[in-house]
Structure formats: C-alpha cells, structure tokens
Design a protein around this motif. Structure first.
Motif, PDB file in Angstrom:
ATOM      1  N   ALA A   1     -38.534 -26.960 155.832  1.00  0.00           N
ATOM      2  CA  ALA A   1     -37.241 -26.782 156.500  1.00  0.00           C
ATOM      3  C   ALA A   1     -36.605 -25.485 156.018  1.00  0.00           C
ATOM      4  CB  ALA A   1     -36.320 -27.956 156.210  1.00  0.00           C
ATOM      5  N   MET A   2     -36.014 -24.763 156.935  1.00  0.00           N
ATOM      6  CA  MET A   2     -35.289 -23.533 156.600  1.00  0.00           C
ATOM      7  C   MET A   2     -33.837 -23.705 157.016  1.00  0.00           C
ATOM      8  SD  MET A   2     -37.805 -20.352 157.572  1.00  0.00           S
ATOM      9  CE  MET A   2     -36.546 -19.166 157.165  1.00  0.00           C
ATOM     10  N   PRO A   3     -32.925 -23.781 156.052  1.00  0.00           N
ATOM     11  CA  PRO A   3     -31.506 -23.885 156.389  1.00  0.00           C
ATOM     12  C   PRO A   3     -31.029 -22.629 157.122  1.00  0.00           C
ATOM     13  CG  PRO A   3     -31.900 -24.381 154.071  1.00  0.00           C
ATOM     14  CD  PRO A   3     -33.171 -23.824 154.626  1.00  0.00           C
ATOM     15  N   PRO A   4     -29.832 -22.678 157.694  1.00  0.00           N
ATOM     16  CA  PRO A   4     -29.287 -21.498 158.359  1.00  0.00           C
ATOM     17  C   PRO A   4     -29.188 -20.308 157.401  1.00  0.00           C
ATOM     18  CG  PRO A   4     -27.961 -23.432 158.849  1.00  0.00           C
ATOM     19  CD  PRO A   4     -28.947 -23.835 157.802  1.00  0.00           C
ATOM     20  N   ASN A   5     -29.377 -19.123 157.944  1.00  0.00           N
ATOM     21  CA  ASN A   5     -29.238 -17.860 157.210  1.00  0.00           C
ATOM     22  C   ASN A   5     -30.152 -17.758 155.993  1.00  0.00           C
ATOM     23  OD1 ASN A   5     -27.166 -16.965 159.013  1.00  0.00           O
ATOM     24  ND2 ASN A   5     -25.817 -18.408 157.987  1.00  0.00           N
ATOM     25  N   THR A   6     -31.386 -18.201 156.156  1.00  0.00           N
ATOM     26  CA  THR A   6     -32.383 -18.058 155.097  1.00  0.00           C
ATOM     27  C   THR A   6     -33.628 -17.397 155.670  1.00  0.00           C
ATOM     28  OG1 THR A   6     -33.323 -20.253 155.516  1.00  0.00           O
ATOM     29  CG2 THR A   6     -31.602 -20.106 153.827  1.00  0.00           C
ATOM     30  N   SER A   7     -34.491 -16.932 154.766  1.00  0.00           N
ATOM     31  CA  SER A   7     -35.737 -16.314 155.199  1.00  0.00           C
ATOM     32  C   SER A   7     -36.867 -16.731 154.271  1.00  0.00           C
ATOM     33  CB  SER A   7     -35.607 -14.787 155.231  1.00  0.00           C
ATOM     34  OG  SER A   7     -35.373 -14.303 153.938  1.00  0.00           O
ATOM     35  N   SER A   8     -38.073 -16.515 154.740  1.00  0.00           N
ATOM     36  CA  SER A   8     -39.276 -16.778 153.957  1.00  0.00           C
ATOM     37  C   SER A   8     -40.238 -15.631 154.243  1.00  0.00           C
ATOM     38  CB  SER A   8     -39.899 -18.114 154.361  1.00  0.00           C
ATOM     39  OG  SER A   8     -41.062 -18.360 153.604  1.00  0.00           O
ATOM     40  N   SER A   9     -40.976 -15.206 153.209  1.00  0.00           N
ATOM     41  CA  SER A   9     -41.871 -14.067 153.413  1.00  0.00           C
ATOM     42  C   SER A   9     -43.050 -14.125 152.458  1.00  0.00           C
ATOM     43  CB  SER A   9     -41.113 -12.749 153.222  1.00  0.00           C
ATOM     44  OG  SER A   9     -40.690 -12.621 151.893  1.00  0.00           O
ATOM     45  N   PHE A  10     -44.045 -13.304 152.756  1.00  0.00           N
ATOM     46  CA  PHE A  10     -45.157 -13.059 151.843  1.00  0.00           C
ATOM     47  C   PHE A  10     -45.654 -11.645 152.089  1.00  0.00           C
ATOM     48  CE2 PHE A  10     -47.138 -15.168 155.518  1.00  0.00           C
ATOM     49  CZ  PHE A  10     -48.166 -14.304 155.831  1.00  0.00           C
ATOM     50  N   GLN A  11     -46.475 -11.152 151.158  1.00  0.00           N
ATOM     51  CA  GLN A  11     -46.962  -9.777 151.257  1.00  0.00           C
ATOM     52  C   GLN A  11     -48.488  -9.764 151.244  1.00  0.00           C
ATOM     53  OE1 GLN A  11     -45.101  -7.640 148.028  1.00  0.00           O
ATOM     54  NE2 GLN A  11     -43.120  -7.625 149.054  1.00  0.00           N
ATOM     55  N   LEU A  12     -49.028  -8.782 151.970  1.00  0.00           N
ATOM     56  CA  LEU A  12     -50.470  -8.556 152.027  1.00  0.00           C
ATOM     57  C   LEU A  12     -50.739  -7.066 152.037  1.00  0.00           C
ATOM     58  CD1 LEU A  12     -51.611 -10.988 154.873  1.00  0.00           C
ATOM     59  CD2 LEU A  12     -52.007 -11.271 152.435  1.00  0.00           C
ATOM     60  N   ARG A  13     -51.925  -6.686 151.569  1.00  0.00           N
ATOM     61  CA  ARG A  13     -52.342  -5.294 151.654  1.00  0.00           C
ATOM     62  C   ARG A  13     -52.650  -4.976 153.118  1.00  0.00           C
ATOM     63  NH1 ARG A  13     -52.998  -1.479 148.500  1.00  0.00           N
ATOM     64  NH2 ARG A  13     -52.899  -2.718 146.616  1.00  0.00           N
ATOM     65  N   ASP A  14     -52.167  -3.818 153.564  1.00  0.00           N
ATOM     66  CA  ASP A  14     -52.361  -3.378 154.948  1.00  0.00           C
ATOM     67  C   ASP A  14     -53.806  -2.922 155.114  1.00  0.00           C
ATOM     68  OD1 ASP A  14     -52.055  -2.538 157.523  1.00  0.00           O
ATOM     69  OD2 ASP A  14     -50.726  -0.866 157.067  1.00  0.00           O
ATOM     70  N   THR A  15     -54.573  -3.628 155.973  1.00  0.00           N
ATOM     71  CA  THR A  15     -55.969  -3.268 156.203  1.00  0.00           C
ATOM     72  C   THR A  15     -56.150  -2.476 157.493  1.00  0.00           C
ATOM     73  OG1 THR A  15     -56.364  -5.371 157.305  1.00  0.00           O
ATOM     74  CG2 THR A  15     -56.813  -5.269 154.942  1.00  0.00           C
ATOM     75  N   SER A  16     -55.350  -2.759 158.477  1.00  0.00           N
ATOM     76  CA  SER A  16     -55.386  -2.077 159.780  1.00  0.00           C
ATOM     77  C   SER A  16     -54.207  -2.619 160.573  1.00  0.00           C
ATOM     78  CB  SER A  16     -56.717  -2.342 160.476  1.00  0.00           C
ATOM     79  OG  SER A  16     -56.904  -3.719 160.671  1.00  0.00           O
ATOM     80  N   PHE A  17     -54.343  -2.708 161.881  1.00  0.00           N
ATOM     81  CA  PHE A  17     -53.240  -3.252 162.668  1.00  0.00           C
ATOM     82  C   PHE A  17     -53.075  -4.732 162.347  1.00  0.00           C
ATOM     83  CE2 PHE A  17     -51.505  -5.515 166.270  1.00  0.00           C
ATOM     84  CZ  PHE A  17     -50.291  -4.855 166.400  1.00  0.00           C
TER      85      PHE A  17
END
Length: 146
Positions: A93-109
C-alpha cells in the motif's frame, strides 16, 4: 365522451411514465460517468518515471509516486530493457503523497511501468510515457448467451 377522456388520461399517464424512466436512466448514466471520472482522476495522479541519478550518470532511478489524496494498493513497479522485465519491486500500500523507487545500472534503453489498484479496486497500469490504462478484468455478463 368519457371514453375519449379516459384514453387521453391513459396516454398522458404513459407519456409521464416514459418521461420518468428516461429521466432515471439519464441520471444513472450521469452518476456512472462521474464515478468513473473520479476513479480515473485518482489513477491519473499516480506517476511513473525513470531518470539518471545526480551522483552517477550510469545509474537510473525508477520511481512510482502517488500524488492522489487516497492510497493505492498492490503496487508493482517494473523496469524493462528492450521490452523484457529485468527488475521489479512490490509495495502492498502507498499512502497519499508517497513514492517508491529502486536503482539499476543503465544498460541501454530502459523503461518502466507500474500496476496498482485504486481505492475502488480498479486495476490500472501506468507507464513512464504517461499512458494510463484500466486493466480491471471485466465481469462476465450473466444475461448474455454464448
């Protein structure tokens, strides 16, 4: 003469009944559209993005953000590379005005999308280009013959 007035009265009653049914139908259609617009407005306030990080231009950050006034549920943020899913994160569940993210190495598009349920249990998919689609499974019509 009373037969004529009876027929006129009956005709007026039928016309009034048809008008009432028509008004009820228009009201129901209008209400349904308003409810659908409210659901779409909640889903439209969810954004998905992919961008390079400030520290390292080789790293991409994939993010889903809920800017609606209501929570969203069963959020799946999915990163893809040339159409193949490479990473995903699940948030119950994501309450209002929140975010979730992750990072990856850019391989191409690389792109991303998120699937989620709104507060009325409609299922949506939103991609990083801004496209929003209702993917709620349709209920079978019990009155339709196969």
């Amino acid at each position: 003469m009373s037969d004529v007035t009876d027929w006129v009265s009956a005709g007026a009653n039928v016309a009034a009944a048809i008008g009432t049914v028509g008004a009820l139908w228009v009201g129901a259609v209008t209400l349904r559209r308003q409810v659908n617009d409210q659901h779409r407005a909640q889903a439209a306030a969810v954004t998905v993005s992919v961008q390079k990080t400030k520290r390292d231009q080789e790293i991409l950050e994939f993010m889903v953000q809920n800017d609606s006034p209501l929570p969203i549920y069963e959020v799946m943020l999915i990163a893809s590379d040339h159409g193949k899913d490479v990473e995903q994160v699940f948030v119950a569940a994501m309450p209002p005005n929140t975010s979730s993210s992750f990072q990856l190495r850019d391989t191409s598009f690389m792109g991303c999308r998120a699937t989620f349920y709104d507060s009325s249990r409609k299922r949506w998919v939103r991609d990083f280009t801004g496209q929003l689609k209702d993917i709620t499974p349709k209920k079978p019509n019990l009155f339709r013959r196969l």
